[in-house]
Design a protein around this motif. Structure first.
Motif, PDB file in Angstrom:
ATOM      1  N   ARG A  51     -47.948   6.926   7.694  1.00 19.18           N
ATOM      2  CA  ARG A  51     -47.949   5.637   9.415  1.00 19.18           C
ATOM      3  C   ARG A  51     -47.763   6.781  10.244  1.00 19.18           C
ATOM      4  NH1 ARG A  51     -48.063   0.670   9.642  1.00 19.18           N
ATOM      5  NH2 ARG A  51     -46.485   0.605  11.517  1.00 19.18           N
ATOM      6  N   ALA A  52     -48.379   6.466  11.490  1.00 19.31           N
ATOM      7  CA  ALA A  52     -47.920   7.861  12.763  1.00 19.31           C
ATOM      8  C   ALA A  52     -46.182   7.731  12.628  1.00 19.31           C
ATOM      9  CB  ALA A  52     -48.635   7.534  13.436  1.00 19.31           C
ATOM     10  N   ARG A  53     -45.929   8.596  12.876  1.00 19.61           N
ATOM     11  CA  ARG A  53     -44.153   8.304  13.742  1.00 19.61           C
ATOM     12  C   ARG A  53     -44.088   9.522  14.989  1.00 19.61           C
ATOM     13  NH1 ARG A  53     -44.098  12.350   8.789  1.00 19.61           N
ATOM     14  NH2 ARG A  53     -42.272  13.589   9.531  1.00 19.61           N
ATOM     15  N   ALA A  54     -43.319   9.324  15.755  1.00 19.06           N
ATOM     16  CA  ALA A  54     -42.459  10.319  16.729  1.00 19.06           C
ATOM     17  C   ALA A  54     -42.211  11.276  17.050  1.00 19.06           C
ATOM     18  CB  ALA A  54     -41.421   9.402  17.535  1.00 19.06           C
ATOM     19  N   GLY A  55     -41.965  12.313  16.795  1.00 19.57           N
ATOM     20  CA  GLY A  55     -41.425  13.621  16.942  1.00 19.57           C
ATOM     21  C   GLY A  55     -42.855  15.109  16.743  1.00 19.57           C
ATOM     22  N   PHE A  56     -43.986  14.281  16.718  1.00 24.66           N
ATOM     23  CA  PHE A  56     -45.189  15.193  16.458  1.00 24.66           C
ATOM     24  C   PHE A  56     -44.884  17.239  16.871  1.00 24.66           C
ATOM     25  CE2 PHE A  56     -49.605  17.013  16.772  1.00 24.66           C
ATOM     26  CZ  PHE A  56     -50.246  17.225  15.371  1.00 24.66           C
ATOM     27  N   VAL A  57     -45.022  17.124  17.695  1.00 25.55           N
ATOM     28  CA  VAL A  57     -44.799  18.444  18.291  1.00 25.55           C
ATOM     29  C   VAL A  57     -43.686  19.943  17.098  1.00 25.55           C
ATOM     30  CG1 VAL A  57     -44.619  19.818  20.104  1.00 25.55           C
ATOM     31  CG2 VAL A  57     -46.104  17.875  20.808  1.00 25.55           C
ATOM     32  N   PRO A  58     -42.136  18.498  18.084  1.00 23.05           N
ATOM     33  CA  PRO A  58     -41.016  19.335  17.175  1.00 23.05           C
ATOM     34  C   PRO A  58     -41.490  19.957  15.599  1.00 23.05           C
ATOM     35  CG  PRO A  58     -40.443  18.203  18.297  1.00 23.05           C
ATOM     36  CD  PRO A  58     -42.047  17.543  18.859  1.00 23.05           C
ATOM     37  N   ARG A  59     -41.746  18.700  14.916  1.00 22.41           N
ATOM     38  CA  ARG A  59     -42.362  18.925  14.027  1.00 22.41           C
ATOM     39  C   ARG A  59     -43.289  20.276  13.600  1.00 22.41           C
ATOM     40  NH1 ARG A  59     -43.359  13.566  13.228  1.00 22.41           N
ATOM     41  NH2 ARG A  59     -45.463  13.781  12.809  1.00 22.41           N
ATOM     42  N   VAL A  60     -44.582  20.192  13.702  1.00 20.73           N
ATOM     43  CA  VAL A  60     -45.733  21.232  13.918  1.00 20.73           C
ATOM     44  C   VAL A  60     -44.592  22.448  14.599  1.00 20.73           C
ATOM     45  CG1 VAL A  60     -47.073  22.065  15.179  1.00 20.73           C
ATOM     46  CG2 VAL A  60     -47.852  19.802  14.222  1.00 20.73           C
ATOM     47  N   LEU A  61     -43.794  23.437  15.535  1.00 17.77           N
ATOM     48  CA  LEU A  61     -43.328  23.915  15.914  1.00 17.77           C
ATOM     49  C   LEU A  61     -42.729  24.312  15.095  1.00 17.77           C
ATOM     50  CD1 LEU A  61     -42.894  23.610  19.781  1.00 17.77           C
ATOM     51  CD2 LEU A  61     -44.952  24.743  18.045  1.00 17.77           C
ATOM     52  N   ARG A  62     -41.436  23.828  14.263  1.00 17.40           N
ATOM     53  CA  ARG A  62     -40.666  24.047  13.142  1.00 17.40           C
ATOM     54  C   ARG A  62     -41.373  25.479  11.811  1.00 17.40           C
ATOM     55  NH1 ARG A  62     -38.121  18.896  14.329  1.00 17.40           N
ATOM     56  NH2 ARG A  62     -39.121  18.252  12.618  1.00 17.40           N
ATOM     57  N   PHE A  63     -42.668  24.735  12.163  1.00 16.77           N
ATOM     58  CA  PHE A  63     -43.598  25.312  10.914  1.00 16.77           C
ATOM     59  C   PHE A  63     -44.593  26.137  11.625  1.00 16.77           C
ATOM     60  CE2 PHE A  63     -47.051  26.040   8.229  1.00 16.77           C
ATOM     61  CZ  PHE A  63     -47.154  26.385   7.554  1.00 16.77           C
ATOM     62  N   ALA A  64     -45.306  26.520  12.374  1.00 12.85           N
ATOM     63  CA  ALA A  64     -45.990  27.290  13.094  1.00 12.85           C
ATOM     64  C   ALA A  64     -45.251  28.309  13.659  1.00 12.85           C
ATOM     65  CB  ALA A  64     -46.269  27.021  13.924  1.00 12.85           C
ATOM     66  N   ILE A  65     -43.836  28.055  14.178  1.00 12.54           N
ATOM     67  CA  ILE A  65     -43.156  29.507  14.535  1.00 12.54           C
ATOM     68  C   ILE A  65     -42.724  30.360  13.633  1.00 12.54           C
ATOM     69  CG2 ILE A  65     -40.682  30.267  15.638  1.00 12.54           C
ATOM     70  CD1 ILE A  65     -41.982  27.614  17.837  1.00 12.54           C
ATOM     71  N   PRO A  66     -41.710  29.908  12.547  1.00 14.48           N
ATOM     72  CA  PRO A  66     -41.558  30.731  11.521  1.00 14.48           C
ATOM     73  C   PRO A  66     -43.088  30.697  10.641  1.00 14.48           C
ATOM     74  CG  PRO A  66     -40.533  28.771  11.574  1.00 14.48           C
ATOM     75  CD  PRO A  66     -41.366  27.899  12.568  1.00 14.48           C
ATOM     76  N   ALA A  67     -43.805  30.386  10.521  1.00 16.97           N
ATOM     77  CA  ALA A  67     -45.163  30.591   9.888  1.00 16.97           C
ATOM     78  C   ALA A  67     -45.708  32.111  11.007  1.00 16.97           C
ATOM     79  CB  ALA A  67     -46.686  29.926   9.376  1.00 16.97           C
ATOM     80  N   GLY A  68     -45.831  31.557  12.026  1.00 14.60           N
ATOM     81  CA  GLY A  68     -46.443  32.866  12.760  1.00 14.60           C
ATOM     82  C   GLY A  68     -46.008  33.956  12.670  1.00 14.60           C
ATOM     83  N   VAL A  69     -44.497  33.803  12.690  1.00 15.74           N
ATOM     84  CA  VAL A  69     -43.453  35.469  12.899  1.00 15.74           C
ATOM     85  C   VAL A  69     -43.276  35.971  11.394  1.00 15.74           C
ATOM     86  CG1 VAL A  69     -41.100  35.793  12.934  1.00 15.74           C
ATOM     87  CG2 VAL A  69     -42.047  33.915  14.442  1.00 15.74           C
ATOM     88  N   ALA A  70     -43.560  35.162  10.474  1.00 13.90           N
ATOM     89  CA  ALA A  70     -43.761  35.917   8.947  1.00 13.90           C
ATOM     90  C   ALA A  70     -45.241  36.616   9.104  1.00 13.90           C
ATOM     91  CB  ALA A  70     -43.427  34.881   8.398  1.00 13.90           C
ATOM     92  N   CYS A  71     -46.214  36.119   9.336  1.00 15.16           N
ATOM     93  CA  CYS A  71     -47.194  36.899   9.473  1.00 15.16           C
ATOM     94  C   CYS A  71     -47.536  37.947   9.807  1.00 15.16           C
ATOM     95  CB  CYS A  71     -48.004  35.891   9.236  1.00 15.16           C
ATOM     96  SG  CYS A  71     -48.572  34.375   8.018  1.00 15.16           S
ATOM     97  N   GLY A  72     -47.119  37.230  11.421  1.00 14.25           N
ATOM     98  CA  GLY A  72     -47.634  38.514  12.501  1.00 14.25           C
ATOM     99  C   GLY A  72     -46.321  40.157  11.816  1.00 14.25           C
ATOM    100  N   VAL A  73     -45.096  39.564  11.456  1.00 12.97           N
ATOM    101  CA  VAL A  73     -44.187  41.227  11.555  1.00 12.97           C
ATOM    102  C   VAL A  73     -44.602  41.372  10.046  1.00 12.97           C
ATOM    103  CG1 VAL A  73     -41.325  41.018  11.056  1.00 12.97           C
ATOM    104  CG2 VAL A  73     -42.642  39.448  12.877  1.00 12.97           C
ATOM    105  N   ALA A  74     -44.556  41.081   8.735  1.00  7.05           N
ATOM    106  CA  ALA A  74     -45.271  41.353   7.646  1.00  7.05           C
ATOM    107  C   ALA A  74     -46.239  42.548   7.799  1.00  7.05           C
ATOM    108  CB  ALA A  74     -45.315  40.181   7.110  1.00  7.05           C
ATOM    109  N   THR A  75     -47.351  41.527   8.513  1.00  6.50           N
ATOM    110  CA  THR A  75     -48.524  42.707   9.055  1.00  6.50           C
ATOM    111  C   THR A  75     -48.622  43.614   9.379  1.00  6.50           C
ATOM    112  OG1 THR A  75     -50.165  40.327   8.842  1.00  6.50           O
ATOM    113  CG2 THR A  75     -51.197  41.991   9.583  1.00  6.50           C
ATOM    114  N   PHE A  76     -48.219  43.857  10.378  1.00  5.27           N
ATOM    115  CA  PHE A  76     -47.475  44.528  11.359  1.00  5.27           C
ATOM    116  C   PHE A  76     -46.539  46.369  10.054  1.00  5.27           C
ATOM    117  CE2 PHE A  76     -45.284  47.203  14.216  1.00  5.27           C
ATOM    118  CZ  PHE A  76     -46.286  48.374  15.061  1.00  5.27           C
ATOM    119  N   ALA A  77     -45.897  45.476   9.825  1.00  2.20           N
ATOM    120  CA  ALA A  77     -45.176  46.340   8.807  1.00  2.20           C
ATOM    121  C   ALA A  77     -45.837  47.168   8.154  1.00  2.20           C
ATOM    122  CB  ALA A  77     -43.975  45.277   8.365  1.00  2.20           C
ATOM    123  N   GLY A  78     -46.833  46.259   7.244  1.00  3.27           N
ATOM    124  CA  GLY A  78     -47.937  46.644   5.858  1.00  3.27           C
ATOM    125  C   GLY A  78     -48.952  47.690   6.855  1.00  3.27           C
TER     126      GLY A  78
END
Length: 178
Positions: A51-78
């Protein structure tokens, strides 16, 4: 959103470090197609009984921000490690960065593909297989300008990416716990 975040981080880090951007447009096309475009199409069409539930944007950002930071920083470091090691060419260095980013983006796809079913795992395996096909078929490797011949740089970039994948998984588990 993960791609947007890692693109911004890469642009900022490249600017601060004063090095050439690690990717050609065809590298990003390959990575985006195999980790976002094709999987996103099939995952979006998958049946979902939740079922749809409230809080879509915060849930997406709680995943996307750490994932994006990990991808960006690790790729640049490599990539930065590759540029400062030995006499490797830009083509080899960018290939190492492409392999590292693909590995991390596949990890993010695996995290998103929950709950695992046979077809979801098959989809992830097919995308990984397609990337390996590009790496090992000379015509495709040349078309996508991938030259992963510097084994040391590739191993270092993949080790950094694996560490980032582990840290990302731990961060997301901690976030879920909170």
């Amino acid at each position: 959103l993960t791609k947007t975040i890692y693109s911004i981080i890469l642009a900022v880090l490249v600017g601060l470090a004063g090095v050439r951007f690690p990717f050609l447009p065809r590298h990003l096309t390959l990575i985006s197609t195999l980790t976002i475009g094709v999987p996103g199409f099939f995952l979006a069409l998958a049946p979902n009984l939740e079922r749809a539930r409230a809080g879509f944007v915060p849930r997406v950002l709680r995943f996307a921000i750490p994932a994006g930071v990990a991808c960006g920083v690790a790729t640049f470091a490599g990539y930065y490690a590759a540029t400062t090691h030995g006499d490797s060419s830009y083509a080899q260095d960018s290939s190492s960065a492409t392999v590292a980013l693909f590995f991390l983006a596949m990890w993010v796809l695996l995290l998103i593909a929950h709950p695992y079913t046979w077809w979801r795992l098959g989809l992830v395996a097919a995308m990984a297989g397609a990337f390996l096909l590009v790496l090992f078929v000379p015509f495709l490797r040349d078309f996508f300008a991938l030259y992963p011949s510097d084994v040391h740089n590739n191993v270092v970039a993949l080790a950094i990416a694996a560490g980032a994948a582990l840290l990302l998984t731990l961060a997301l588990q901690y976030n879920r716990w909170l």
